[in-house]
Design a protein around this motif. Structure first.
Motif, PDB file in Angstrom:
ATOM      1  N   UNK A   1      30.595  30.399 -17.540  1.00 27.24           N
ATOM      2  CA  UNK A   1      31.230  29.740 -18.679  1.00 27.24           C
ATOM      3  C   UNK A   1      31.050  30.565 -19.961  1.00 27.24           C
ATOM      4  N   UNK A   2      29.805  30.941 -20.255  1.00 29.00           N
ATOM      5  CA  UNK A   2      29.558  31.684 -21.483  1.00 29.00           C
ATOM      6  C   UNK A   2      30.194  33.072 -21.433  1.00 29.00           C
ATOM      7  N   UNK A   3      30.226  33.673 -20.260  1.00 31.98           N
ATOM      8  CA  UNK A   3      30.848  35.002 -20.152  1.00 31.98           C
ATOM      9  C   UNK A   3      32.337  34.908 -20.467  1.00 31.98           C
ATOM     10  N   UNK A   4      33.012  33.891 -19.927  1.00 30.88           N
ATOM     11  CA  UNK A   4      34.439  33.719 -20.196  1.00 30.88           C
ATOM     12  C   UNK A   4      34.672  33.367 -21.664  1.00 30.88           C
ATOM     13  N   UNK A   5      33.834  32.511 -22.222  1.00 32.58           N
ATOM     14  CA  UNK A   5      33.982  32.097 -23.609  1.00 32.58           C
ATOM     15  C   UNK A   5      33.872  33.289 -24.561  1.00 32.58           C
ATOM     16  N   UNK A   6      32.984  34.221 -24.232  1.00 37.21           N
ATOM     17  CA  UNK A   6      32.778  35.392 -25.084  1.00 37.21           C
ATOM     18  C   UNK A   6      33.704  36.558 -24.731  1.00 37.21           C
ATOM     19  N   UNK A   7      34.518  36.393 -23.678  1.00 41.24           N
ATOM     20  CA  UNK A   7      35.317  37.506 -23.155  1.00 41.24           C
ATOM     21  C   UNK A   7      34.411  38.722 -22.954  1.00 41.24           C
ATOM     22  N   UNK A   8      33.372  38.510 -22.152  1.00 42.21           N
ATOM     23  CA  UNK A   8      32.332  39.523 -21.967  1.00 42.21           C
ATOM     24  C   UNK A   8      32.418  40.184 -20.608  1.00 42.21           C
ATOM     25  N   UNK A   9      31.883  41.398 -20.541  1.00 42.00           N
ATOM     26  CA  UNK A   9      31.725  42.113 -19.285  1.00 42.00           C
ATOM     27  C   UNK A   9      30.236  42.428 -19.142  1.00 42.00           C
ATOM     28  N   UNK A  10      29.727  42.302 -17.916  1.00 39.34           N
ATOM     29  CA  UNK A  10      28.318  42.586 -17.650  1.00 39.34           C
ATOM     30  C   UNK A  10      28.218  43.899 -16.902  1.00 39.34           C
ATOM     31  N   UNK A  11      27.555  44.875 -17.514  1.00 42.90           N
ATOM     32  CA  UNK A  11      27.304  46.166 -16.889  1.00 42.90           C
ATOM     33  C   UNK A  11      25.838  46.227 -16.483  1.00 42.90           C
ATOM     34  N   UNK A  12      25.566  46.707 -15.291  1.00 41.33           N
ATOM     35  CA  UNK A  12      24.177  46.758 -14.814  1.00 41.33           C
ATOM     36  C   UNK A  12      23.901  48.078 -14.110  1.00 41.33           C
ATOM     37  N   UNK A  13      22.710  48.604 -14.369  1.00 40.34           N
ATOM     38  CA  UNK A  13      22.282  49.848 -13.734  1.00 40.34           C
ATOM     39  C   UNK A  13      21.773  49.577 -12.325  1.00 40.34           C
ATOM     40  N   UNK A  14      21.817  50.617 -11.499  1.00 47.54           N
ATOM     41  CA  UNK A  14      21.389  50.518 -10.104  1.00 47.54           C
ATOM     42  C   UNK A  14      19.925  50.129  -9.922  1.00 47.54           C
ATOM     43  N   UNK A  15      19.105  50.253 -10.964  1.00 48.82           N
ATOM     44  CA  UNK A  15      17.676  49.960 -10.853  1.00 48.82           C
ATOM     45  C   UNK A  15      17.313  48.553 -11.322  1.00 48.82           C
ATOM     46  N   UNK A  16      18.285  47.777 -11.764  1.00 47.20           N
ATOM     47  CA  UNK A  16      17.991  46.436 -12.263  1.00 47.20           C
ATOM     48  C   UNK A  16      17.528  45.508 -11.128  1.00 47.20           C
ATOM     49  N   UNK A  17      17.000  44.338 -11.505  1.00 47.88           N
ATOM     50  CA  UNK A  17      16.591  43.341 -10.516  1.00 47.88           C
ATOM     51  C   UNK A  17      17.779  42.980  -9.622  1.00 47.88           C
ATOM     52  N   UNK A  18      17.529  42.666  -8.339  1.00 47.05           N
ATOM     53  CA  UNK A  18      18.635  42.338  -7.429  1.00 47.05           C
ATOM     54  C   UNK A  18      19.570  41.253  -7.959  1.00 47.05           C
ATOM     55  N   UNK A  19      19.011  40.205  -8.556  1.00 52.84           N
ATOM     56  CA  UNK A  19      19.860  39.118  -9.038  1.00 52.84           C
ATOM     57  C   UNK A  19      20.737  39.547 -10.208  1.00 52.84           C
ATOM     58  N   UNK A  20      20.289  40.533 -10.979  1.00 51.07           N
ATOM     59  CA  UNK A  20      21.118  41.078 -12.060  1.00 51.07           C
ATOM     60  C   UNK A  20      22.221  41.950 -11.469  1.00 51.07           C
ATOM     61  N   UNK A  21      21.882  42.743 -10.479  1.00 52.14           N
ATOM     62  CA  UNK A  21      22.902  43.548  -9.803  1.00 52.14           C
ATOM     63  C   UNK A  21      24.000  42.660  -9.226  1.00 52.14           C
ATOM     64  N   UNK A  22      23.603  41.510  -8.693  1.00 56.52           N
ATOM     65  CA  UNK A  22      24.560  40.638  -8.013  1.00 56.52           C
ATOM     66  C   UNK A  22      25.548  39.955  -8.958  1.00 56.52           C
TER      67      UNK A  22
END
Length: 304
Positions: A1-22
């Motif tokens: 919801x918040x991502x759509x509201x902000x028109x945001x994109x989430x970029x994540x590095x290969x070393x981040x926590x698994x749940x962040x990668x997902x």
């Protein structure tokens, strides 16, 4: 919801926590994320990585809001050289071309001619005329790799390191190879074992057809397309999540299970939510500094 509201994109590095990668819209190494940041149509970029990565995204997108969910997500490699140290080094080599690994601050980038990542460092150096002296910074292991791969003797290397990658030692790799003699060995060029691995390869002490020095993106591509079923991975352990997810029938063994970057693990799902809800923490680069830092970044993106 918040991502759509902000028109945001989430970029994540290969070393981040698994749940962040997902939850990432784009997942990749520094070069892939820089390119994604440069072409996104989102109004807000939530950068799940470390500070210099969010800073790079801000340099490429001054009209967008770049958020870093945790301001403590720093980088020991980026901290290994300051702008003042680079100025001094340049005074000693006034005609040299400066090639800065992307793991650097905006101030250091602004004093550089080219940026690079592990996936295109060799290509960047090869694009520079051979008679030009080069200052390569700040990673000494990547610098040694580039010097060997290009065969250039006019490269001066800064003695910096990533404390996590430097902790992956040759004796650890040797022990794991002995335990898994048929496995493919994938080594990130930042690792403490990379220089010795190149030497041992040249001396025939490592299996030439089963040892590969690759960027994180290169490792992911290799493990997906290789017919091999077992791999030894010499880099930060966060990348194993993607490898296992994409190749559940294959086995992945960390060269050093303790090679975990505490900075890359700072960002959690709650912090991503807080960043979107509260529009925190905004990473901005002043216009004059941004203009100077953007040129070497643009060159990095264009090469390789």
């Amino acid at each position: 919801m918040w991502k759509a509201r902000r028109n945001a994109v989430i970029l994540a590095h290969n070393y981040e926590l698994p749940e962040i990668q997902d939850i990432a819209d784009v997942l990749g190494d520094s070069l892939a994320l820089a390119r994604a940041a440069a072409r996104t149509n989102a109004d807000v970029i939530v950068f799940c990585g470390v500070h210099f990565m969010a800073e790079t995204a801000s340099i490429l997108n001054p009209e967008k809001t770049v958020l870093l969910p945790d301001l403590e997500a720093g980088c020991s490699l980026a901290d290994s050289i300051t702008a003042e140290q680079l100025k001094s080094w340049k005074r000693d080599h006034p005609e040299a071309i400066v090639v800065a690994y992307v793991n650097t601050t905006a101030e250091v980038k602004a004093l550089s001619d080219y940026c690079c990542t592990s996936s295109n460092a060799v290509d960047v150096v090869q694009s520079i005329p051979e008679d030009k002296e080069i200052l390569f910074l700040p990673d000494m292991f990547l610098g040694a790799y580039v010097k060997r791969m290009t065969g250039r003797n006019n490269i001066h290397i800064w003695m910096g390191e990533c404390h996590v990658h430097a902790g992956i030692q040759p004796q650890q790799v040797d022990a794991v190879i002995n335990q898994h003699p048929r496995a493919e060995l994938l080594v990130h060029p930042e690792c403490g074992c990379s220089t010795s691995s190149m030497h041992l390869l040249a001396e025939g002490q490592l299996p030439t057809n089963r040892t590969h020095i690759l960027s994180t993106g290169g490792m992911l591509d290799f493990t997906t397309h290789s017919t091999a079923t077992e791999f030894i991975i010499a880099t930060e352990t966060g990348i194993l999540h993607q490898m296992e997810k994409a190749n559940p029938q294959k086995r992945f063994v960390a060269a050093n299970p303790n090679a975990v970057c505490p900075f890359m693990k700072k960002i959690t799902l709650q912090k991503v939510l807080d960043a979107l809800r509260n529009m925190q923490h905004v990473i901005q680069v002043q216009d004059e500094l941004r203009a100077r830092a953007k040129t070497p970044i643009d060159r990095m993106i264009a090469i390789g």
